[in-house]
Design an enzyme around this catalytic site. Sequence first.
Site, PDB file in Angstrom:
ATOM      1  CD  GLU A  24      -3.058  -0.998   0.201  1.00 61.20           C
ATOM      2  OE1 GLU A  24      -3.074  -0.001  -0.538  1.00 61.20           O
ATOM      3  OE2 GLU A  24      -3.905  -1.912   0.127  1.00 61.20           O
TER       4      GLU A  24
ATOM      5  NE  ARG B  68      -3.369   3.042  -0.789  1.00 63.39           N
ATOM      6  CZ  ARG B  68      -4.632   2.986  -0.419  1.00 63.39           C
ATOM      7  NH1 ARG B  68      -5.250   4.060   0.012  1.00 63.39           N
ATOM      8  NH2 ARG B  68      -5.300   1.844  -0.448  1.00 63.39           N
TER       9      ARG B  68
ATOM     10  CG  ASP C 229      -6.267  -6.954  -7.280  1.00 66.38           C
ATOM     11  OD1 ASP C 229      -5.244  -7.345  -6.686  1.00 66.38           O
ATOM     12  OD2 ASP C 229      -6.989  -6.033  -6.846  1.00 66.38           O
TER      13      ASP C 229
ATOM     14  CD  GLU D  93     -10.612  -0.903  -8.302  1.00 69.08           C
ATOM     15  OE1 GLU D  93     -11.752  -0.506  -7.957  1.00 69.08           O
ATOM     16  OE2 GLU D  93      -9.629  -0.871  -7.534  1.00 69.08           O
TER      17      GLU D  93
END
Length: 472
Positions: A103, A107, A236, A372
């Site tokens: 994360e 980011r 994903d 998304e």
Amino acid sequence: MLFGLRSYVHMADEWAASQNARQKAVVDAFLHAWAGYRKFAWGHDELKPLTRSFSEWFGLGLTLIDALDTMWILGLKKEFQEARKWVSKKLRFRKDVDVNLFESTIRILGGLLSAFHLSGDVLFLKKAEDFGNRLMPAFRTPSKIPYSIVNIGTGVAHPPRWTSDSTVSEVTSIQLEFRELSRLTGDKTFQEAAEEVTRHVHGLHGKLDGLVPMFINTDRGSFTRLGVFTLGAGADSYYEYLLKQWIQGGKKERQLLEDYLEAVNGIRKHLLARSEPRKLTFVGELNHGRFSARMDHLVCFLPGTLALGAHHGLPAEHMKLAQALMDTCYQMYRQMETGLSPEIAHFNLHRTKAVKDVQVKAADRHNLLRPETVESLFYLHRLTGDRKYQDWGWEILRSFNTYTRVPSGGYSSISNVQDPRHPQPRDKMESFFLGETLKYLYLLFSDDPDLLSLDTYVFNTEAHPLPIWAPS
Ligand code: DMJ
């Protein structure tokens, strides 16, 4: 799109004049979100818009860093400069705090690298290098598969308390950023550590026609909890980063391409099905040989990734599949009473009259302002020129404004997309709403293929554009 700071400030007014009405509506949404963050959560990780306060995850100004490049792209010069000042004066990484490797890479590292590329301001590169160095202890594991968590102050890394596994997506979706950091700094250790993971995962047993399980053990380096295959949480961005690394590196790294192509065939063979009554093509899950008609909203990155691959020369059927899946992701919004998608959809497989294709379980009917679908709409519009994708994005932006906008500033995730009278705001604005959702909407509404051209940039999984490397 590379301008020095001074020319950027000068150009921002012209920029605003060139925005169309829909882009202006995105700028308005951004400024509303930013006003809430600035007033009630400045320098903190996330805005809690209802209680007019904030929440901390890493305590590193996550929303501010995630939003830097969005402000640049939207032409918000004053806001960008104010945020830059905070980065310069207040952002310190020498701090006893545990961060999640994935994360914080996508980011913070991604956000800083992208801000550097767009503005040319070396402050962001210096910060990125400092942060990257502090993440490196995560790779010191018996298998070299990184731990999920690393303390950026003490340099101690560890897995979550309950397991020695990491998820496959988190260890395989940090490579774009680490590779770029090495290229910019000349320090190869970032790239080597990240690519070691890619090589290792390439050779592992437990895949099914290129599909990967969701967990990997950091001691042994093997996949665990075998037999479950999804394109949603846990896996994903593994698929996304195979393609995007191949593009980033100038389409030379064959192993990445082969793994990607094999995986797309695996998706086709094992995970696709069609719903009733509209016959929507969706990506389900496989659980020890049993198919489940469940699809996370997260999977809606896939139409965009498939379209991007087709643009870069991969088979035309990838674009066809992208278009079919794009319709499905749009219907996940369209078939809800608020016009906003649930977190997880279950597709109806039975031929009964007057049933919606998209069904929702009570536990899954929240919406976190995720990007998304609008991300994929951006790619589909950019690469086909079909304006219906812009219209769909416009409907989605209007629904966000109707059901998630908080009058005192900010937007909030909601608990019930099926109840327009009581959507139940959850009091949280995720950093990706500014970093991704609004950025992709703005780009979707642009008709200029040179605005962050897909032949020049590749977007990381948090929508931070990084340059495609020039041939050496
Ligand atoms: C973001 O942090 C990234 O897009 C990630 O790949 C998935 N989760 C969120 C948005 O939904």
